[in-house]
Write a protein that holds these residues in place. Structure first.
Motif, PDB file in Angstrom:
ATOM      1  N   UNK A 151      13.907  -6.609  -1.969  1.00 44.60           N
ATOM      2  CA  UNK A 151      12.747  -5.864  -2.617  1.00 44.60           C
ATOM      3  C   UNK A 151      11.600  -5.633  -1.279  1.00 44.60           C
ATOM      4  N   UNK A 152      10.943  -4.814  -1.363  1.00 46.99           N
ATOM      5  CA  UNK A 152       9.548  -4.847  -0.165  1.00 46.99           C
ATOM      6  C   UNK A 152      10.526  -4.408   1.184  1.00 46.99           C
ATOM      7  N   UNK A 153      11.495  -4.933   1.687  1.00 47.09           N
ATOM      8  CA  UNK A 153      12.092  -4.625   2.598  1.00 47.09           C
ATOM      9  C   UNK A 153      12.709  -3.931   3.114  1.00 47.09           C
ATOM     10  N   UNK A 154      14.272  -3.496   2.510  1.00 48.15           N
ATOM     11  CA  UNK A 154      15.238  -3.020   1.983  1.00 48.15           C
ATOM     12  C   UNK A 154      14.944  -1.342   1.088  1.00 48.15           C
ATOM     13  N   UNK A 155      14.122  -1.931   0.042  1.00 45.57           N
ATOM     14  CA  UNK A 155      13.514  -1.104  -0.905  1.00 45.57           C
ATOM     15  C   UNK A 155      12.375  -0.812  -1.170  1.00 45.57           C
ATOM     16  N   UNK A 156      12.172  -0.038  -2.282  1.00 46.90           N
ATOM     17  CA  UNK A 156      10.762   0.440  -2.782  1.00 46.90           C
ATOM     18  C   UNK A 156      10.544   1.046  -3.674  1.00 46.90           C
ATOM     19  N   UNK A 157       9.214   0.920  -4.501  1.00 44.04           N
ATOM     20  CA  UNK A 157       9.327   2.431  -5.707  1.00 44.04           C
ATOM     21  C   UNK A 157       8.351   2.986  -5.468  1.00 44.04           C
ATOM     22  N   UNK A 158       8.176   4.522  -6.397  1.00 39.91           N
ATOM     23  CA  UNK A 158       7.476   4.959  -6.131  1.00 39.91           C
ATOM     24  C   UNK A 158       6.572   5.571  -6.960  1.00 39.91           C
ATOM     25  N   UNK A 159       5.420   5.670  -7.646  1.00 39.64           N
ATOM     26  CA  UNK A 159       4.707   5.709  -9.104  1.00 39.64           C
ATOM     27  C   UNK A 159       4.781   7.579  -8.597  1.00 39.64           C
ATOM     28  N   UNK A 160       4.324   7.585  -9.852  1.00 37.42           N
ATOM     29  CA  UNK A 160       4.185   8.892 -10.106  1.00 37.42           C
ATOM     30  C   UNK A 160       3.057   9.993  -9.292  1.00 37.42           C
ATOM     31  N   UNK A 161       1.951   9.296  -8.791  1.00 33.26           N
ATOM     32  CA  UNK A 161       1.180  10.091  -7.933  1.00 33.26           C
ATOM     33  C   UNK A 161       1.409   9.125  -6.051  1.00 33.26           C
ATOM     34  N   UNK A 162       2.531   9.051  -6.050  1.00 33.02           N
ATOM     35  CA  UNK A 162       3.229   8.642  -4.563  1.00 33.02           C
ATOM     36  C   UNK A 162       2.596   7.828  -3.570  1.00 33.02           C
ATOM     37  N   UNK A 163       2.371   6.386  -4.959  1.00 31.65           N
ATOM     38  CA  UNK A 163       1.656   4.922  -4.717  1.00 31.65           C
ATOM     39  C   UNK A 163       3.331   4.034  -4.532  1.00 31.65           C
ATOM     40  N   UNK A 164       3.286   3.441  -3.383  1.00 35.89           N
ATOM     41  CA  UNK A 164       4.367   2.720  -2.848  1.00 35.89           C
ATOM     42  C   UNK A 164       4.475   1.411  -3.230  1.00 35.89           C
ATOM     43  N   UNK A 165       5.474   0.890  -4.015  1.00 33.10           N
ATOM     44  CA  UNK A 165       5.071  -0.723  -4.511  1.00 33.10           C
ATOM     45  C   UNK A 165       6.564  -1.175  -3.607  1.00 33.10           C
ATOM     46  N   UNK A 166       6.532  -2.294  -3.795  1.00 36.28           N
ATOM     47  CA  UNK A 166       7.686  -3.308  -3.093  1.00 36.28           C
ATOM     48  C   UNK A 166       8.993  -2.788  -4.538  1.00 36.28           C
ATOM     49  N   UNK A 167       8.856  -2.822  -5.647  1.00 36.96           N
ATOM     50  CA  UNK A 167      10.012  -2.212  -6.392  1.00 36.96           C
ATOM     51  C   UNK A 167       9.461  -2.583  -7.511  1.00 36.96           C
ATOM     52  N   UNK A 168      10.350  -1.935  -8.540  1.00 36.30           N
ATOM     53  CA  UNK A 168       9.375  -0.833  -9.725  1.00 36.30           C
ATOM     54  C   UNK A 168       8.663  -2.211 -10.942  1.00 36.30           C
ATOM     55  N   UNK A 169       9.339  -3.407 -10.471  1.00 34.74           N
ATOM     56  CA  UNK A 169       8.515  -4.201 -11.442  1.00 34.74           C
ATOM     57  C   UNK A 169       7.243  -4.858 -10.626  1.00 34.74           C
ATOM     58  N   UNK A 170       6.814  -4.615  -9.313  1.00 32.95           N
ATOM     59  CA  UNK A 170       5.837  -4.818  -8.873  1.00 32.95           C
ATOM     60  C   UNK A 170       4.646  -3.896  -9.152  1.00 32.95           C
ATOM     61  N   UNK A 171       5.030  -2.519  -9.712  1.00 35.73           N
ATOM     62  CA  UNK A 171       4.576  -1.461 -10.338  1.00 35.73           C
ATOM     63  C   UNK A 171       3.368  -1.393 -11.149  1.00 35.73           C
ATOM     64  N   UNK A 172       1.608  -1.379 -10.838  1.00 35.47           N
ATOM     65  CA  UNK A 172       0.736  -1.533 -11.689  1.00 35.47           C
ATOM     66  C   UNK A 172      -0.364  -2.702 -11.022  1.00 35.47           C
ATOM     67  N   UNK A 173       1.156  -3.545 -10.154  1.00 38.40           N
ATOM     68  CA  UNK A 173      -0.398  -4.563  -9.358  1.00 38.40           C
ATOM     69  C   UNK A 173      -0.526  -4.083  -7.918  1.00 38.40           C
ATOM     70  N   UNK A 174      -1.566  -3.755  -8.292  1.00 38.85           N
ATOM     71  CA  UNK A 174      -2.234  -3.268  -7.009  1.00 38.85           C
ATOM     72  C   UNK A 174      -2.459  -4.013  -5.773  1.00 38.85           C
ATOM     73  N   UNK A 175      -2.444  -5.202  -6.335  1.00 42.61           N
ATOM     74  CA  UNK A 175      -2.377  -5.874  -4.764  1.00 42.61           C
ATOM     75  C   UNK A 175      -1.035  -5.926  -3.957  1.00 42.61           C
ATOM     76  N   UNK A 176      -0.531  -5.347  -4.550  1.00 42.47           N
ATOM     77  CA  UNK A 176       0.816  -5.084  -4.180  1.00 42.47           C
ATOM     78  C   UNK A 176       1.532  -3.892  -3.560  1.00 42.47           C
ATOM     79  N   UNK A 177       0.516  -2.827  -3.561  1.00 46.66           N
ATOM     80  CA  UNK A 177       0.582  -1.441  -3.459  1.00 46.66           C
ATOM     81  C   UNK A 177       1.439  -1.493  -1.513  1.00 46.66           C
ATOM     82  N   UNK A 178       1.835  -0.817  -0.711  1.00 45.26           N
ATOM     83  CA  UNK A 178       2.516  -0.261   0.039  1.00 45.26           C
ATOM     84  C   UNK A 178       2.301   0.254   1.276  1.00 45.26           C
ATOM     85  N   UNK A 179       2.109   1.675  -0.054  1.00 46.27           N
ATOM     86  CA  UNK A 179       0.979   2.846   1.065  1.00 46.27           C
ATOM     87  C   UNK A 179       1.384   3.842  -0.400  1.00 46.27           C
ATOM     88  N   UNK A 180       1.697   5.508   0.575  1.00 43.59           N
ATOM     89  CA  UNK A 180       1.972   6.287  -0.433  1.00 43.59           C
ATOM     90  C   UNK A 180       2.377   7.333   0.421  1.00 43.59           C
TER      91      UNK A 180
END
Length: 453
Positions: free
Chosen positions: A348-377
């Motif tokens: 999680x957050x290292x080898x694996x990430x999650x992408x939202x419909x807007x293209x935002x990058x998060x550490x994993x699917x369960x971090x999505x929606x927690x804005x402080x954990x956004x990693x990129x786009x």
């Protein structure tokens, strides 16, 4: 460090740092309460005095000799060779991505961690094919020299945006040769929109499929409901059976969730198996303890007893030739995960990430929606390297509650998202999840012992 326990008539001893598992007799088991390194050549008289009221002296001496022999072989009370590597952990190239192809769902499962599909963002949306393609470019860019890459189509419900799924898969396939990549795709679905055309595409292109159903009709339809509140069981079951039949019983599993309402979840596992499914996962809900369906520590004795019951049933079924796989009881005691996986888990957050419909990058699917954990786009191809390093260095030795836990190399520190959400810190494991995982590990190892006879 060792861990010993009794289950189903077996005395089981785990040597944590070597990974050795021993099934022992009562003398050996009780002797371990009285001895520890450094060992003397002969069994101490104080130990003999304590155990001779219960066991024959020769049996005690034989057991002591065996303890000493295993210690000298590095299979009992072995030294910790892992901690010295924990400070050497560095960020790895990406290898897996979860594409949130739809932040919308045609069900309203009441326990849904994704807030019934919109991830508590207050809006429902779907990912464009363009964003999905940018995500594939992103994965190729940050995977560097990795050849095998994994992409999971997730939601919400990904079949609500299946045209985009198909376009993204074909785009990734078109880049494999050019970039020396091999994509493995997975899709997770509630099945409502499954039809023959979708099944054919999934079976051709997807390495795995997760079929969400909670078990018995009354269990499934209590919480896994449609927008209008009606149940989903009767609609999805025939489609799931057809899907598995078409797939040839390969690379799938049905996945359910058990809550306070069905602590007899072994019955749901058995129900799913009776329908022809042999790859099964029924997992405990992780939720705010204040909601009525949430499992709490008060429920653990009942849940543990049910895991024990399911383990015994699985042994009987396996010995009779009618066995099935239960995801949480699958464990490899011969090879197991590599040292890096033992220390930091899922990636999680290292080898694996999650992408939202807007293209935002998060550490994993369960971090999505927690804005402080956004990693990129994916549109500007940005990646927060400091956050990536933070996850890469989050090992079991940096988690105070983990480093001296006997289960640390089996769970690798647990779920970072659960730790963040329920403990406020990715380095503080969620106790309820820890206790459930330890029980499942004990059951899995006991099953191995029983089947080895």
């Amino acid at each position: 460090m060792i861990h010993k326990y009794k289950q189903n008539g077996y005395n089981i001893v785990l040597d944590i740092h070597s990974g050795a598992v021993h099934v022992v007799d009562d003398v050996f088991y009780d002797l371990l309460d009285e001895v520890q390194p450094p060992f003397t050549a002969d069994c101490p008289q104080t130990v003999l005095d304590k155990l001779e009221s219960k066991y024959n002296k020769k049996d005690i001496l034989d057991a002591y000799s065996e303890v000493l022999n295993l210690f000298e072989k590095g299979q009992l009370f072995s030294v910790d060779d892992y901690e010295k590597f924990s400070n050497m952990m560095v960020a790895s190239p990406l290898k897996a991505m979860c594409l949130h192809i739809a932040h919308d769902c045609n069900l309203r499962c009441k326990y849904c961690f994704a807030s019934t599909g919109d991830y508590a963002e207050g809006k429902r949306s779907i990912m464009s094919a363009e964003t999905g393609k940018k995500a594939i470019d992103y994965l190729i860019k940050y995977s560097y020299g990795r050849h095998n890459l994994e992409v999971d189509f997730f939601g919400g419900e990904p079949l609500m945006n299946f045209d985009a799924v198909k376009e993204i898969v074909l785009y990734a396939r078109s880049l494999e040769k050019e970039h020396n990549k091999n994509f493995r795709f997975t899709i997770t679905t509630n099945g409502v929109l499954l039809d023959d055309a979708k099944m054919e595409f999934i079976n051709r292109e997807m390495s795995n499929i997760v079929l969400s159903i909670d078990g018995r009709k009354e269990v499934n339809d209590r919480l896994r409901v449609r927008v209008d509140g009606s149940g989903s069981y009767d609609s999805i079951l025939p489609k799931f059976k057809k899907m598995v039949d078409m797939r040839g019983h390969d690379q799938y599993y049905v996945r359910g969730t058990f809550t306070k309402y069905n602590k007899d979840f072994a019955e749901d596992v058995l129900h799913l198996n009776s329908l022809g499914f042999d790859q099964i996962s029924v997992e405990p809900v992780v939720s705010d303890p204040s909601v009525p369906y949430a499992l709490t520590e008060e429920d653990l004795p009942e849940v543990f007893a049910e895991y024990d019951r399911l383990a015994q049933i699985m042994i009987e079924r396996r010995k009779s030739g009618t066995g099935f796989n239960f995801f949480h009881f699958m464990i490899d005691l011969d090879q197991g995960p590599c040292a890096i996986k033992r220390l930091r888990g899922c990636g999680c957050g290292n080898e694996y990430c999650a992408i939202t419909p807007d293209g935002d990058v998060y550490p994993c699917h369960q971090f999505v929606g927690h804005e402080d954990w956004k990693m990129g786009n994916v549109y500007d191809q940005s990646l927060d390297a400091k956050m990536k390093d933070r996850f890469a260095s989050a090992t079991v030795y940096g988690k105070e509650d983990c480093k001296n836990c006997w289960a640390k190399f089996y769970c690798s520190g647990g779920c970072n998202a659960n730790s963040m959400q329920y403990c406020g810190d990715i380095l503080k494991p969620f106790k309820l999840s820890c206790e459930l995982e330890k029980k499942r590990i004990e059951c899995a190892i006991m099953i191995k012992a029983a089947l080895a006879e």
